[in-house]
Structure formats: structure tokens, C-alpha cells
Design a protein around this motif. Structure first.
Motif, PDB file in Angstrom:
ATOM      1  N   ILE A 100      -7.575  26.612  78.119  1.00 35.99           N
ATOM      2  CA  ILE A 100      -7.582  27.425  79.338  1.00 35.99           C
ATOM      3  C   ILE A 100      -6.844  28.741  79.124  1.00 35.99           C
ATOM      4  N   ASP A 101      -5.656  28.672  78.539  1.00 30.81           N
ATOM      5  CA  ASP A 101      -4.841  29.876  78.387  1.00 30.81           C
ATOM      6  C   ASP A 101      -5.421  30.835  77.366  1.00 30.81           C
ATOM      7  N   VAL A 102      -5.907  30.303  76.260  1.00 29.18           N
ATOM      8  CA  VAL A 102      -6.475  31.173  75.223  1.00 29.18           C
ATOM      9  C   VAL A 102      -7.739  31.860  75.734  1.00 29.18           C
ATOM     10  N   LYS A 103      -8.609  31.111  76.388  1.00 25.50           N
ATOM     11  CA  LYS A 103      -9.851  31.715  76.890  1.00 25.50           C
ATOM     12  C   LYS A 103      -9.550  32.671  78.049  1.00 25.50           C
ATOM     13  N   GLY A 104      -8.661  32.255  78.954  1.00 27.83           N
ATOM     14  CA  GLY A 104      -8.319  33.131  80.075  1.00 27.83           C
ATOM     15  C   GLY A 104      -7.651  34.417  79.625  1.00 27.83           C
ATOM     16  N   LEU A 105      -6.747  34.328  78.648  1.00 28.60           N
ATOM     17  CA  LEU A 105      -6.083  35.530  78.151  1.00 28.60           C
ATOM     18  C   LEU A 105      -7.060  36.443  77.421  1.00 28.60           C
ATOM     19  N   SER A 106      -8.019  35.863  76.711  1.00 25.82           N
ATOM     20  CA  SER A 106      -9.030  36.684  76.029  1.00 25.82           C
ATOM     21  C   SER A 106      -9.871  37.452  77.045  1.00 25.82           C
ATOM     22  N   TYR A 107     -10.261  36.801  78.143  1.00 20.86           N
ATOM     23  CA  TYR A 107     -10.984  37.507  79.202  1.00 20.86           C
ATOM     24  C   TYR A 107     -10.123  38.625  79.798  1.00 20.86           C
ATOM     25  N   PHE A 108      -8.841  38.338  79.991  1.00 19.35           N
ATOM     26  CA  PHE A 108      -7.934  39.321  80.579  1.00 19.35           C
ATOM     27  C   PHE A 108      -7.780  40.550  79.681  1.00 19.35           C
ATOM     28  N   ILE A 109      -7.613  40.326  78.388  1.00 19.64           N
ATOM     29  CA  ILE A 109      -7.465  41.448  77.449  1.00 19.64           C
ATOM     30  C   ILE A 109      -8.743  42.263  77.399  1.00 19.64           C
ATOM     31  N   GLN A 110      -9.878  41.581  77.404  1.00 20.09           N
ATOM     32  CA  GLN A 110     -11.148  42.305  77.368  1.00 20.09           C
ATOM     33  C   GLN A 110     -11.343  43.153  78.621  1.00 20.09           C
ATOM     34  N   ALA A 111     -10.966  42.627  79.775  1.00 17.35           N
ATOM     35  CA  ALA A 111     -11.156  43.352  81.032  1.00 17.35           C
ATOM     36  C   ALA A 111     -10.169  44.497  81.193  1.00 17.35           C
ATOM     37  N   SER A 112      -8.962  44.356  80.676  1.00 16.50           N
ATOM     38  CA  SER A 112      -7.909  45.344  80.939  1.00 16.50           C
ATOM     39  C   SER A 112      -7.724  46.357  79.818  1.00 16.50           C
ATOM     40  N   LEU A 114      -9.616  46.108  76.214  1.00 13.52           N
ATOM     41  CA  LEU A 114     -10.639  46.249  75.167  1.00 13.52           C
ATOM     42  C   LEU A 114     -12.013  45.857  75.697  1.00 13.52           C
ATOM     43  N   PRO A 115     -12.561  46.632  76.603  1.00 11.99           N
ATOM     44  CA  PRO A 115     -13.848  46.243  77.210  1.00 11.99           C
ATOM     45  C   PRO A 115     -15.020  46.255  76.232  1.00 11.99           C
ATOM     46  N   GLN A 116     -14.916  47.018  75.137  1.00 13.60           N
ATOM     47  CA  GLN A 116     -16.015  47.100  74.182  1.00 13.60           C
ATOM     48  C   GLN A 116     -15.879  46.113  73.035  1.00 13.60           C
ATOM     49  N   THR A 117     -14.784  45.412  72.966  1.00 16.43           N
ATOM     50  CA  THR A 117     -14.547  44.471  71.864  1.00 16.43           C
ATOM     51  C   THR A 117     -15.141  43.108  72.204  1.00 16.43           C
ATOM     52  N   PRO A 118     -15.897  42.517  71.270  1.00 13.02           N
ATOM     53  CA  PRO A 118     -16.461  41.182  71.545  1.00 13.02           C
ATOM     54  C   PRO A 118     -15.357  40.159  71.817  1.00 13.02           C
ATOM     55  N   LEU A 119     -15.642  39.234  72.718  1.00 12.03           N
ATOM     56  CA  LEU A 119     -14.664  38.227  73.085  1.00 12.03           C
ATOM     57  C   LEU A 119     -14.273  37.365  71.888  1.00 12.03           C
ATOM     58  N   GLU A 120     -15.214  37.127  70.984  1.00 15.04           N
ATOM     59  CA  GLU A 120     -14.927  36.294  69.817  1.00 15.04           C
ATOM     60  C   GLU A 120     -13.854  36.912  68.933  1.00 15.04           C
ATOM     61  N   VAL A 121     -13.885  38.247  68.795  1.00 16.17           N
ATOM     62  CA  VAL A 121     -12.897  38.933  67.955  1.00 16.17           C
ATOM     63  C   VAL A 121     -11.511  38.828  68.591  1.00 16.17           C
ATOM     64  N   ILE A 122     -11.437  39.053  69.892  1.00 18.44           N
ATOM     65  CA  ILE A 122     -10.150  38.942  70.592  1.00 18.44           C
ATOM     66  C   ILE A 122      -9.596  37.531  70.458  1.00 18.44           C
ATOM     67  N   LEU A 123     -10.460  36.551  70.625  1.00 18.19           N
ATOM     68  CA  LEU A 123     -10.046  35.156  70.538  1.00 18.19           C
ATOM     69  C   LEU A 123      -9.535  34.832  69.138  1.00 18.19           C
ATOM     70  N   LEU A 124     -10.222  35.312  68.125  1.00 16.94           N
ATOM     71  CA  LEU A 124      -9.832  35.045  66.743  1.00 16.94           C
ATOM     72  C   LEU A 124      -8.471  35.659  66.424  1.00 16.94           C
ATOM     73  N   VAL A 125      -8.275  36.910  66.813  1.00 22.68           N
ATOM     74  CA  VAL A 125      -7.015  37.590  66.523  1.00 22.68           C
ATOM     75  C   VAL A 125      -5.856  36.903  67.248  1.00 22.68           C
ATOM     76  N   PHE A 126      -6.093  36.501  68.497  1.00 27.71           N
ATOM     77  CA  PHE A 126      -5.033  35.875  69.267  1.00 27.71           C
ATOM     78  C   PHE A 126      -4.640  34.523  68.668  1.00 27.71           C
ATOM     79  N   VAL A 127      -5.619  33.715  68.254  1.00 21.85           N
ATOM     80  CA  VAL A 127      -5.319  32.413  67.657  1.00 21.85           C
ATOM     81  C   VAL A 127      -4.604  32.588  66.321  1.00 21.85           C
TER      82      VAL A 127
END
Length: 450
Positions: A100-112, A114-127
Motif C-alpha cells: 500500500i505505502d510503496v504504490k501510494g507513494l509512487s502515485y504521489f511522487i508521479q502526481a506531484s 514527476l508526471p512524465q516519469t513511468p510509474l514502474e521507474v519510480i517504483l523501482l528507484v524507491f524500492v
């Protein structure tokens, strides 16, 4: 042997604060405002009581089973098979929170950010960032930098928004039904249930009372700070607008306009919030590793990190296709899952801990009575507990008075904030009293996580 963890009482309090304060900023507060409306500022009262009760159970376990973490205790009191089954449920519960936290935070970062960055990349870097922290000691030291900045930035935000406040947006206070106020508190209990994470780190302290006081103080920091921020949110935007925003606190920060050339204060605050978000996920990940290590007989948990990180990325990608799915689950389903798992477990562990202490003749207080330290500690403990209960009674009495006279209810929010402030100060004094007593008597504060 697992890694040794050495952290002090202040770091424990701030770790608890960091874990809880960021737990509901993504997906929860919007749902709370939607249910409790103008009375959403009271959403912390029952969850604070619940979190303190969890801390008390951990305190009893620390006395009854010194040197053991929560997973080892369950193996000890329930046996290999039953204890293993309960521990497996706990691991799945922690895994659910991680997803929940990893997916929710990835959505939050993308929205606030990095809107052009794929969600998969944000998720990978965060993990990958999360996997780089393998001990609680390093996490606590990093949190010691960012948590005070997080709290200070929250109070600074309240000051910078002063020209946006409109108290009429809170009127009429306590107009929400008792059912709505209760469910707003109920929805937040799941977030405060994250205190159970720290059962994985019980051996951090040889002295359980200091551990309990530190957790309680961290809970009070979160209760007081987030209640003020929620009040500010309601006075700036009103409950109708706040209930329709995916990230109401981000929208609140975007209302700050210091000057014409400094109108993106949210970028500065996000640089502080992101490490705080990461701290919560890292603590949950370390608790998960500790639980898996207990199945492996207490062996080193580092070999599990790469495979767990990869599995977390896969499960996070497959879960919650839209950000609205995260919001709905956290707001309306998460607390029910948490209480179904935690309440029977906590009741069982408390009973077993009391039985074990009686059997070992260790039922007496570890804080000798009659000294000035114990007297002051007792006074602070009673004051903080009565202040917390006073918040609940104030809301109930204020709601009854609202039916008689709306004028009386206008002071309820002020009284609740004052009582929360008193509970915050007295919980700090409670923690410091135990710490000073330990220094005076020369007792050890630190332990090893084995």
C-alpha cells in the motif's frame, strides 16, 4: 545473529512519529474529511488511545520475555506450528502495508513531482532506496534529521497560511453526527496500528518502561501536530473541497504564496516529506526481515533483501491499478483488516505476558516507588492519560451541548487542542524522567537485537 541495533529513547520516539505522521497523508485524510466533515479535526482521539494500548502490551512483553522480539515470543508461547502460523499472518499483514505505502507513494511522487516519469521507474528507484537500509540504527539516525524538519515545516506551514484562514468554514462545530465522528476516528485506527511494527525491535531496550514512554511520546507528537494541520485544512479549504482532493495536504501547501517569486513552497516541503515517507516503509521492511529471520532460526537476514525487493516490486505493480483504489482501500477497508488481526493478538499476548510475569515473580513495578522520580513520573503519567481521556469526554459533552446550545460547542476544538498539548508535554516529561532515573542508577538503556 541479526544485526545489532543501538538507538536511544529520543530516536525511538521520533521513529514512531515518523512512521505514524506520514502513514495517512496518502489516501486516508480525504476519506476522513468525507465522513466526519467539519469535525474531522477530532479524528485522532480514539486512535491515540489505541496506540498507547499497543505500546502498553509491548511494555508487558518486554518485561515478561526480555531479549525477545514479537516473532520469537510467538514461537515461544505458541509453539513451532501455531506460532509459525500466527507469524505468517503478521508477515502478510506487514507485506500488505508495504505494498500500500510503496504504490501510494509512487502515485504521489508521479502526481506531484514527476508526471512524465513511468510509474514502474519510480517504483523501482524507491524500492532500491528502501533495500539500501539494512539496520534500524541507520534508519533512526536519518530520521533524526528529517523528522524534526517535518514537524517544524508543518508548524511553519500553519503560520504561512494565516491569511487564508476562515473560521466560518468550521461552523457549525460538532454538527456531524456521533456516528460520523466515530467512523472518522475508526478509519484512522489502522494507521496508528503501525505501532505494532516496533514489536519486532523489542530487544532495542533492556528497560521496557523507557521504550513504552518513548513510543507514547511519539504518538502524542503525531496526534497534536496532525490535528492542527487538519484544522488548518478545514479552515482554508472547507470540508467540501478537501473531501474531493486526492492529496488534500499537498493542495493545502500549494495555497502558500509568500511573494511573487516564491510561490512553489510545496517543492521545498516535498523534499522534506519524501524522506519521511521513506522512513516508514524502511521500518516496515526491517520488521518484515526480522520476522523472516525468526523463521530461519535467527540467522542473518541480508540474503533475503534482494528477493524480497524484487517480489515487492512485482506485487506493487500488480495491485491497485488506480490511485483511487488505494484511497478506497486505505479509507474504508484497511482498519477492519488491522483490527481483526491485532485485537485478538494483543489481548492474547497481554494475558500471556501477565501470566509469565506472575510465574517468574516479576509482577512488581520496575520503577521503585517512594522516590521523587517515581512520584513525578506517576503525576505525569496520570496527567497525560487524563488529558487524552479528557479529549474524548470533551467531544462527547460538546456534542450533547450542541443539541442544547450551539454557542458552547464553539470552544470544544480549542479545549481539545489544549488537552492534546498538555498530553504532549507530560508524555515528554514522563520519558525524560525514566531516562534520568536510568542515568542516575547506572542501568543500561541499550540492548541487542538477536
Amino acid at each position: 545473529m541479526l544485526q545489532r541495533h543501538v538507538i536511544n529513547h529520543r530516536q525511538v520516539a521520533w521513529l514512531v512519529g515518523g512512521v505514524l505522521m506520514t502513514g495517512g497523508m496518502i489516501g486516508l485524510y480525504q476519506s476522513v474529511v468525507r465522513v466526519s466533515r467539519v469535525d474531522a479535526w477530532s479524528f485522532q482521539i480514539i486512535p491515540i488511545i489505541y496506540a498507547v494500548l499497543i505500546a502498553y502490551v509491548l511494555f508487558e512483553l518486554g518485561h515478561a520475555f526480555p531479549g525477545k522480539n514479537l516473532f520469537e515470543i510467538l514461537f515461544l508461547v505458541c509453539g513451532k506450528w501455531v506460532g509459525g502460523f500466527i507469524n505468517l499472518i503478521l508477515l502478510l499483514y506487514i507485506w500488505m502495508i508495504l505494498v500500500i505505502d510503496v504504490k501510494g507513494l509512487s502515485y504521489f511522487i508521479q502526481a506531484s513531482l514527476l508526471p512524465q516519469t513511468p510509474l514502474e521507474v519510480i517504483l523501482l528507484v524507491f524500492v532500491l532506496l528502501m533495500m539500501s537500509y539494512s539496520t534500524l540504527e541507520v534508519t533512526a539516525r536519518v530520521n533524526e534529521i528529517f523528522f524534526p524538519m517535518n514537524v517544524i515545516s508543518s508548524f511553519l506551514m500553519l503560520c504561512l497560511l494565516i491569511n487564508e484562514y476562515d473560521a466560518q468554514r468550521l461552523d457549525p462545530i460538532l454538527s456531524t453526527s456521533l456516528k460520523g465522528i466515530f467512523f472518522g476516528n475508526y478509519m484512522t485506527m489502522g494507521m496508528f496500528g503501525d505501532v505494532l511494527f516496533f514489536g519486532a525491535f523489542l530487544p532495542v531496550f533492556i528497560q521496557p518502561r523507557l521504550f513504552f514512554a518513548a513510543i507514547k511520546h511519539g504518538v502524542m507528537i503525531v496526534g497534536f501536530t496532525t490535528s492542527l494541520v487538519m484544522l488548518a485544512l478545514l479552515m482554508v479549504m472547507g470540508h467540501i473541497i478537501a473531501s474531493r482532493l486526492s492529496y488534500p495536504f499537498l493542495a493545502l501547501v500549494q495555497q502558500i504564496h509568500v511573494t511573487d517569486f516564491l510561490d512553489r513552497v510545496d517543492i521545498f516541503l516535498l523534499s522534506i516529506w519524501f524522506p519521511s515517507f521513506a522512513i516508514k516503509v524502511i521500518v516496515a521492511f526491517l520488521a518484515l526481515l526480522t520476522g523472516i529471520g525468526s523463521f530461519a532460526g535467527g540467522t542473518q537476514h541480508k540474503p533475503f533483501i534482494p528477493s524480497l525487493g524484487l517480489f515487492l516490486i512485482i506485487t506493487a505493480l500488480l495491485s491497485f491499478p488506480q490511485v483511487e483504489d488505494v484511497e478506497r482501500f486505505v479509507g474504508y477497508s484497511f482498519t477492519s483488516v488491522v483490527l481483526i488481526i491485532q485485537v485478538p493478538l494483543l489481548l492474547f499476548l497481554w494475558i500471556r505476558a501477565r501470566i509469565e510475569r506472575r510465574r517468574a515473580g516479576n509482577i512488581k513495578s520496575d520503577f521503585p516507588r517512594g522516590t521523587r522520580y517515581s512520584q513525578f513520573y506517576g503525576a505525569m503519567e496520570w496527567t497525560s492519560n487524563l488529558s487524552i481521556l479528557g479529549c474524548l469526554l470533551t467531544v462527547l459533552v460538546g456534542k450533547w451541548c450542541f443539541e442544547q446550545s450551539m454557542f458552547v460547542s464553539q470552544y470544544v476544538a480549542v479545549i481539545v487542542m489544549v488537552l492534546l498539548a498538555i498530553a504532549l508535554v507530560t508524555s515528554y516529561l514522563q520519558m525524560q524522567t525514566v531516562n534520568r532515573y536510568l542515568h542516575k542508577t547506572g542501568r543500561k538503556k541499550f540492548g541487542t537485537h538477536t
